[in-house]
Design a protein around this motif. Structure first.
Motif, mmCIF file in Angstrom:
data_model
loop_
_atom_site.group_PDB
_atom_site.id
_atom_site.type_symbol
_atom_site.label_atom_id
_atom_site.label_comp_id
_atom_site.label_asym_id
_atom_site.label_seq_id
_atom_site.Cartn_x
_atom_site.Cartn_y
_atom_site.Cartn_z
ATOM 1 N N ARG A 89 8.648 36.892 -28.134
ATOM 2 C CA ARG A 89 8.025 36.071 -29.170
ATOM 3 C C ARG A 89 7.489 37.011 -30.253
ATOM 4 N NH1 ARG A 89 2.830 32.039 -28.220
ATOM 5 N NH2 ARG A 89 2.790 31.185 -30.342
ATOM 6 N N VAL A 90 7.891 36.791 -31.495
ATOM 7 C CA VAL A 90 7.428 37.606 -32.610
ATOM 8 C C VAL A 90 6.409 36.778 -33.388
ATOM 9 C CG1 VAL A 90 8.071 38.885 -34.676
ATOM 10 C CG2 VAL A 90 9.643 38.810 -32.722
ATOM 11 N N LEU A 91 5.155 37.188 -33.308
ATOM 12 C CA LEU A 91 4.072 36.411 -33.904
ATOM 13 C C LEU A 91 3.962 36.631 -35.407
ATOM 14 C CD1 LEU A 91 1.407 36.982 -31.129
ATOM 15 C CD2 LEU A 91 2.849 34.968 -31.479
ATOM 16 N N LEU A 125 -5.435 34.542 -34.928
ATOM 17 C CA LEU A 125 -5.465 33.085 -34.766
ATOM 18 C C LEU A 125 -4.592 32.397 -35.809
ATOM 19 C CD1 LEU A 125 -9.185 32.442 -33.753
ATOM 20 C CD2 LEU A 125 -7.160 32.525 -32.271
ATOM 21 N N HIS A 126 -4.547 32.946 -37.023
ATOM 22 C CA HIS A 126 -3.624 32.400 -38.029
ATOM 23 C C HIS A 126 -2.176 32.523 -37.551
ATOM 24 C CE1 HIS A 126 -6.042 31.062 -41.351
ATOM 25 N NE2 HIS A 126 -6.644 32.233 -41.504
ATOM 26 N N LEU A 127 -1.840 33.656 -36.923
ATOM 27 C CA LEU A 127 -0.482 33.825 -36.406
ATOM 28 C C LEU A 127 -0.155 32.786 -35.339
ATOM 29 C CD1 LEU A 127 -0.098 37.717 -36.040
ATOM 30 C CD2 LEU A 127 0.466 36.257 -37.997
ATOM 31 N N LEU A 128 -1.171 32.329 -34.636
ATOM 32 C CA LEU A 128 -0.972 31.324 -33.580
ATOM 33 C C LEU A 128 -0.989 29.900 -34.121
ATOM 34 C CD1 LEU A 128 -3.130 32.800 -30.668
ATOM 35 C CD2 LEU A 128 -0.670 33.112 -31.127
ATOM 36 N N GLY A 129 -1.179 29.762 -35.430
ATOM 37 C CA GLY A 129 -1.125 28.433 -36.041
ATOM 38 C C GLY A 129 -2.466 27.821 -36.382
#
Length: 156
Positions: A89-91, A125-129
């Motif tokens: 998974r590339v975040l 957290l932004h990378l996680l949506g």
């Protein structure tokens, strides 16, 4: 849990212990958020001039900011999501202004490492949506940030 994190210090000012602490913090946050092991991301530390260029180019804001995230899981126009491939998974990428981190640490009266930690978690957290476009989303994201930092031991 172990993320694959590439750190780039374009300022050549971060101490090795700061990078180790940020790696530990990101792995802690990933575990709390149940992120798959071996997920990949990068964290780049830059100066105010560089982050201002990025902010202007990608956000049309001609000023330095503290952190910018580029989530790889957000599909752009015309892109399709691949399924069934055994790929990590590339975040995405987190870019942090070291100068802003130092300024904000002074302004908020806490350590530079705590501010770096805040910005790293915020970007992650932004990378996680997660986002803070609405009051409800902001409350959720900032509460989670605070919990992660406090549990990790980077209180204000």
């Amino acid at each position: 849990m172990k993320l694959n994190i590439d750190f780039f210090d374009e300022t050549n000012t971060l101490m090795e212990e700061n990078l180790i602490k940020m790696e530990e913090l990101l792995n802690f946050a990933a575990e709390k958020e149940c992120v798959e092991a071996n997920s990949e991301l990068s964290v780049t530390f830059v100066n105010n001039d560089k982050i201002q260029q990025i902010n202007k180019e990608y956000r049309s804001k001609d000023q330095p900011t503290d952190v910018i995230s580029f989530a790889m899981e957000e599909l752009g126009e015309g892109e399709i999501q691949l399924h069934g491939f055994e790929m990590p998974r590339v975040l995405g990428d987190i870019i942090i202004s070291v100068e802003k981190a130092k300024e904000q640490a002074d302004d908020y009266g806490h350590s530079y490492v705590r501010e770096l930690g805040f910005l790293v978690v915020h970007g992650f957290l932004h990378l996680l949506g997660y986002d803070h476009e609405t009051d409800e989303d902001e409350k959720k994201m900032f509460s989670l940030q605070k919990d992660i930092l406090n549990e990790f031991g980077l209180q204000r």
